[in-house]
Design an enzyme around this catalytic site. Structure first.
Site, PDB file in Angstrom:
ATOM      1  N   ASN A  30      -9.990   0.493  -0.412  1.00  0.00           N
ATOM      2  CA  ASN A  30      -8.532   0.530  -0.354  1.00  0.00           C
ATOM      3  C   ASN A  30      -7.977  -0.086  -1.642  1.00  0.00           C
ATOM      4  OD1 ASN A  30      -5.822   0.122   0.151  1.00  0.00           O
ATOM      5  ND2 ASN A  30      -6.113  -0.704   2.219  1.00  0.00           N
ATOM      6  N   CYS A  39       0.818  -1.222   0.000  1.00  0.00           N
ATOM      7  CA  CYS A  39       0.000   0.000   0.000  1.00  0.00           C
ATOM      8  C   CYS A  39       0.849   1.268   0.000  1.00  0.00           C
ATOM      9  CB  CYS A  39      -0.958   0.004   1.180  1.00  0.00           C
ATOM     10  SG  CYS A  39      -2.184  -1.308   1.070  1.00  0.00           S
ATOM     11  N   HIS A  50      -3.053   7.746   1.903  1.00  0.00           N
ATOM     12  CA  HIS A  50      -3.477   6.416   1.461  1.00  0.00           C
ATOM     13  C   HIS A  50      -4.894   6.197   1.978  1.00  0.00           C
ATOM     14  CE1 HIS A  50      -3.810   2.249   0.691  1.00  0.00           C
ATOM     15  NE2 HIS A  50      -3.619   1.863   1.935  1.00  0.00           N
TER      16      HIS A  50
END
Ligand code: UT7
Length: 324
Positions: free
Chosen positions: A281, A114, A251
């Site tokens: 996500n 990520c 993020h």
């Protein structure tokens, strides 16, 4: 004079299929209400059968090139962040290079899950500052829907597919914080923390792709603590502070993490670009997606000071400060 890696263009792509939270209610012991209140996610996009990470990345790259008014043959290098490649090899970046019809230059993938886009940006910046490349396409592209355990309610409701891209171009600045471009970066990892977020397969262990496994609340605690710290460090390295920030582009994993990080940084939520409700996500794609959507919404404007931050499997985390 000081060389800077300046953003010339930005673009994104989301697969057509939108998956609302309600779709999970039919098969799992979960609810739209739980997902919304615990994560802020309302829907996410899933790639169609046969639609791959390089397909997503290519569309996003074309959008970024169009935004920059450039063609692929003006690009020296592609750095692509992903943990869900089309194949174990070749790299997704070289597949995008071919799909863009780019005959020259070089292309490779970066894998920091990520946090991948932060690592890719820092890497592209270093290549530009060292003279290795002048124009770099930096892409984050993922198809996390392919590595989800659809029976695990603790993970499968959280992730989505998508891609975003930036065109970075070398430009002479005057060495001050007024310069456009990347002003600083701050990168970290701690391999001791691998067991709280990982995929349980791979070519050298099981010979399979595996599924994502996560101890969500442990990752949550690390995220809240580490994201504000790395953002502060990156700002400090640039000679700036929280008060200088026009936008946090975080993020997009969980609205509660985003809000807690902004609070620790003493930046109001009105100054945070939030897309997690619509995208879920998307791992390494989430920051370039948020940059592209933030610009399209009219939030991000030329000259704005942006701090981006991300954390993911490894754990790996970091932050980049740039003036748009
Ligand atoms: O991008 C990489 C980085 N990843 C992240 O940043 C994710 C970080 N973690 C998170 O976002 C959150 O920890 C989650 C959203 C994953 C979970 O939220 P939480 O508030 O930490 O919940 P929890 O894991 O402590 O679980 C609370 C309860 C548990 O039930 P019990 O044990 O209290 O009975 C879970 O089993 O919620 C349950 N639960 C669910 N319930 C309904 C977990 N997932 C679900 C679900 N629907 N989908």
């Amino acid at each position: 004079m000081t060389l800077r890696a300046v953003v010339r263009g930005v673009g994104h792509y989301l697969p057509e299929r939108v998956v609302p939270n309600s779709e999970f209610e039919t098969r799992l012991d979960t609810s739209d209400e739980w997902i919304r209140t615990r994560t802020g996610i309302e829907r996410r996009h899933f790639a169609a059968d046969g639609e791959t990470t390089s397909d997503l990345g290519t569309v996003a790259a074309k959008a970024a090139l169009a935004d920059a008014g450039m063609t692929a043959d003006q690009i020296d290098a592609i750095v692509l962040a992903t943990s869900t490649p089309d194949y174990t090899f070749p790299s997704v970046a070289t597949m995008v290079q071919a799909k863009l019809g780019m005959a020259g230059g070089f292309a490779y993938d970066v894998q920091a899950v990520c946090a991948g886009f932060i690592f890719a940006l820092a890497n592209a910046n270093a290549m530009i500052l060292s003279g290795q490349a002048k124009r770099v396409l930096v892409i984050g592209a993922e198809t996390f829907s392919r590595i989800l355990d659809r029976d695990d309610r603790g993970t499968c409701v959280l992730f989505g597919d998508g891609a975003g891209a930036l065109v970075l171009d070398a430009e002479e600045g005057n060495g001050t914080t007024d310069d456009r471009g990347i002003l600083s970066s701050d990168l970290h990892s701690d391999g001791q923390l691998r067991d709280i977020l990982y995929v349980d397969g791979g070519p050298s262990t099981t010979g399979t792709v595996g599924h994502l496994r996560m101890q969500g609340n442990a990752v949550f605690r690390h995220a809240v603590e580490k994201l504000a710290a790395t953002a502060h460090t990156a700002l400090e390295k640039a000679g700036l502070g929280s008060g200088d920030v026009d936008w946090i582009v975080p993020h997009q994993a969980n609205l509660r993490i985003i809000a807690a990080t902004a609070q620790r940084m003493q930046v109001p939520m009105e100054r945070v670009v939030v897309t997690v409700s619509d995208h879920g996500n998307t791992s390494a794609a989430s920051i370039p997606l948020a940059l592209s959507v933030g610009k399209a919404r009219g939030q991000i404007k030329t000259g704005d000071l942006i701090v981006t931050e991300a954390i993911g499997g490894g754990l790996a985390w970091g932050s980049v400060v740039l003036r748009w």
